[in-house]
Design an enzyme around this catalytic site. Structure first.
Site, PDB file in Angstrom:
ATOM      1  N   ASP A 255       0.821  -1.213   0.000  1.00  0.00           N
ATOM      2  CA  ASP A 255       0.000   0.000   0.000  1.00  0.00           C
ATOM      3  C   ASP A 255       0.853   1.261   0.000  1.00  0.00           C
ATOM      4  OD1 ASP A 255      -2.255  -1.505  -0.071  1.00  0.00           O
ATOM      5  OD2 ASP A 255      -2.565  -1.483   2.102  1.00  0.00           O
ATOM      6  N   CYS A 256       1.947   1.199   0.747  1.00  0.00           N
ATOM      7  CA  CYS A 256       2.788   2.403   0.815  1.00  0.00           C
ATOM      8  C   CYS A 256       3.857   2.448  -0.275  1.00  0.00           C
ATOM      9  CB  CYS A 256       3.396   2.550   2.203  1.00  0.00           C
ATOM     10  SG  CYS A 256       4.061   1.030   2.875  1.00  0.00           S
ATOM     11  N   TYR A 257       4.162   1.304  -0.870  1.00  0.00           N
ATOM     12  CA  TYR A 257       5.144   1.229  -1.983  1.00  0.00           C
ATOM     13  C   TYR A 257       4.484   0.469  -3.139  1.00  0.00           C
ATOM     14  CZ  TYR A 257       8.688   2.719   1.382  1.00  0.00           C
ATOM     15  OH  TYR A 257       9.398   3.425   2.303  1.00  0.00           O
TER      16      TYR A 257
END
Ligand code: SF4
Ligand code: SF4
Lengths: 406, 133
Positions: free
Chosen positions: A139-141
């Protein structure tokens, strides 16, 4: 009278320090005697330039948009796999890594024309190299693929970190089998026709401070032209290896782990190296200053090629099966003469490390110290020496239970 | 005329003093760059003399069924790549690669002696030796 690090550094800052290369110091001791020479000289420079497989580079290549997490994924630089088991955009590329499509030794002897070491040399030279990353996406990368050119000047960090360099002494290699063999000690002809070695002998750092009285964790060193540091003792550091009556190990013993900023290094002293039939490796130029704190340190710094000997090891039969070869020792003075008597015949000797380049490095370091550009650092901690129980152990092999494979 | 030649001898000629005959009869100067008898008779020579004598000598050798080829390949050393390690030296059959000076351990290369056998190319870890095409 003993000198302190502070006194020597003060002289260096005032351009007053007396600095000699180890080979020059040996000559001075011969001429004036140890006492006089030890008083006169402040620093002796030592150096080595040889293939050191346990070398590699940490890089941080910066965040792309959208972001990618190379950690836990796969990464290749010029098709050489880099280690990704680190944070998002940190990688480690080791000298001996092969391009994924290199035939290696399937066509024997393999050429190993380009590996991790060559990537490191290309980066140091300022060449663009191709980075490819395959990630699983989070989700963050979210990004899963990255294919780009990178250049050392754009990297946030490029830190050379070599867990084992600068072996204190090493084997002299011979091949007593009936066929040519291809080793990290070079190509060895059959039936003991040639002998190879790989140490700068009387110029080599740890041979000039055999009990690690000045070389330790935190020692500032000349690392491929940059000012680097000894970060720890190296892997396989073995202070309890056998020593002669001058305290000099009669085979491989101590090692160094070194660290430095690749961005400041000179590619001339960092060479991608291809050992036919063996693999890729990095040849690293390292210079280490030895402060002549007292007469004892000076005595060790004056050790000559004649006093240092290497064990002759048969790489054709014994080395691969951990058998010690009872073939005697040979001094570096003999090895450097180009031929030795071995088993009743004259055998040619040659080196893998370059004494000539080591001389060049010892001279460069000498000039930097004389010009006040290179100050000495007192080690934060000395290495385990021969008065500790540190040794090098073989693998404790434990047969796995068969069902693991079934 | 000055030329480097690779001569291959059939076994039957190995014990004959061919070269000294050639030199005497045709008034040539020669320099042996490499000689071997096994696995085959092989001689690499640098021959010099007048054109006329040189050509007559070549004819004579051809008649004896000596296989001849000019040594046309050139081996070069990239001085920027060479680290002066000396790893190549034991593999060079003609001492074209040698230690110039034992104090500095600098490695010299004498292209005049080189017979382009290429043995040094794969053993040099820095790819300093190559064949000039
Ligand atoms: S092996 Fe290569 S690098 Fe070493 S001396 Fe010979 S040509 Fe130079
Ligand atoms: S090709 Fe290399 S090994 Fe062969 S003779 Fe010339 S220098 Fe020596």
């Amino acid at each position: 009278m003993p000198k302190t690090y502070e006194e020597i550094n003060k002289k260096i800052k005032n351009n007053e320090a007396v600095v000699l290369r180890a080979d020059e110091f040996i000559e001075l001791v011969d001429k004036k005697g140890l006492k006089e020479a030890a008083k006169e000289v402040d620093v002796v420079t030592t150096a080595t330039f040889g293939p050191m497989c346990s070398s590699g580079l940490f890089i941080n290549f910066g965040h792309s948009n959208p972001k990618i997490k190379s950690g836990g994924g796969e990464a290749y630089i010029n098709e050489v796999p880099a280690y990704t088991g680190l944070a998002a955009v940190d990688l480690y590329i080791g000298a001996t890594a092969c391009q994924w499509n290199d035939p290696r030794n399937q066509i024997h002897p393999g050429k190993f024309a380009y590996g991790g070491a060559h990537v490191i040399e290309d980066l140091a030279k300022g060449k663009d190299v191709r980075l490819k990353v395959h990630a699983y996406g989070t989700d963050c990368y979210p990004r899963k693929e990255l294919d780009t050119w990178i250049n050392i000047k754009d990297l946030n960090e490029a830190i050379l970190y070599n867990p084992r360099n600068c072996y204190q002494n090493y084997n002299a290699a011979v091949n007593l089998s009936k066929k040519t063999i291809y080793t990290y000690m070079g190509t060895l002809k059959p039936s003991g026709e040639n002998i190879t070695y790989s140490s700068a002998g009387q110029l080599s750092p740890l041979l000039k401070d055999p009990l690690y009285k000045t070389i330790g964790i935190g020692t500032r060193i000349w690392l491929a032209g940059a000012q680097g540091y000894i970060s720890w003792y190296g892997t396989q550091h073995n202070p309890n290896a056998e020593r002669n009556n001058k305290d000099i190990p009669t085979g491989g013993a101590g090692t160094l782990a070194v660290v430095g900023n690749l961005k400041e290094m000179d590619a001339e002293y960092l060479r991608g190296t291809s050992m036919q039939g063996y693999g890729a490796t990095l040849t690293v130029g390292i210079g280490v200053p030895i402060p002549l704190l007292d007469e004892e340190v000076a005595k060790y710094a004056a050790i000559k090629d004649e006093d240092i000997s290497a064990p002759i090891v048969d790489y054709g039969n014994d080395y691969p099966i951990c058998k010690s070869s009872d073939l005697g020792h040979v001094t570096y003075a003999e090895l450097k003469s180009g031929k030795i008597k071995f088993k009743g015949k004259e055998v040619q000797t040659s080196s893998l490390s370059s004494y000539n380049k080591a001389l060049e490095i010892a001279e460069k370091l000498k000039q930097e110290i004389k010009q006040g550009k290179f100050l000495l650092s007192r080690p934060a901690q000395l290495f385990p020496s021969s008065d500790t129980d540190k040794t090098q152990k073989p693998l404790n092999y434990k047969e796995p239970k068969k069902e693991i494979f079934q | 005329m000055r030329n480097k030649l690779v001569l291959k001898f059939p076994q039957s000629l190995l014990d004959k003093p061919i070269i000294s005959t050639v030199v005497k009869r045709f008034d040539l100067d020669f320099n042996i760059l490499h000689a071997q008898t096994k696995p085959e008779g092989l001689l690499i020579l640098e021959i010099s003399g007048t054109d006329e004598n040189y050509n007559a000598a070549i004819k004579y050798l051809e008649n004896l069924k000596v296989n001849m080829q000019p040594l046309s390949k050139d081996i070069i050393r990239d001085e920027n790549k060479c680290t002066n390690c000396s790893a190549c030296i034991p593999h060079c059959p003609t001492q074209s690669l040698f230690i110039e000076d034992r104090k500095t351990m600098k490695v010299g290369f004498d292209p005049e002696k080189c017979i382009a056998c290429e043995a040094c190319i794969p053993v040099c870890p820095y790819k300093a030796m190559s064949l000039k095409l």
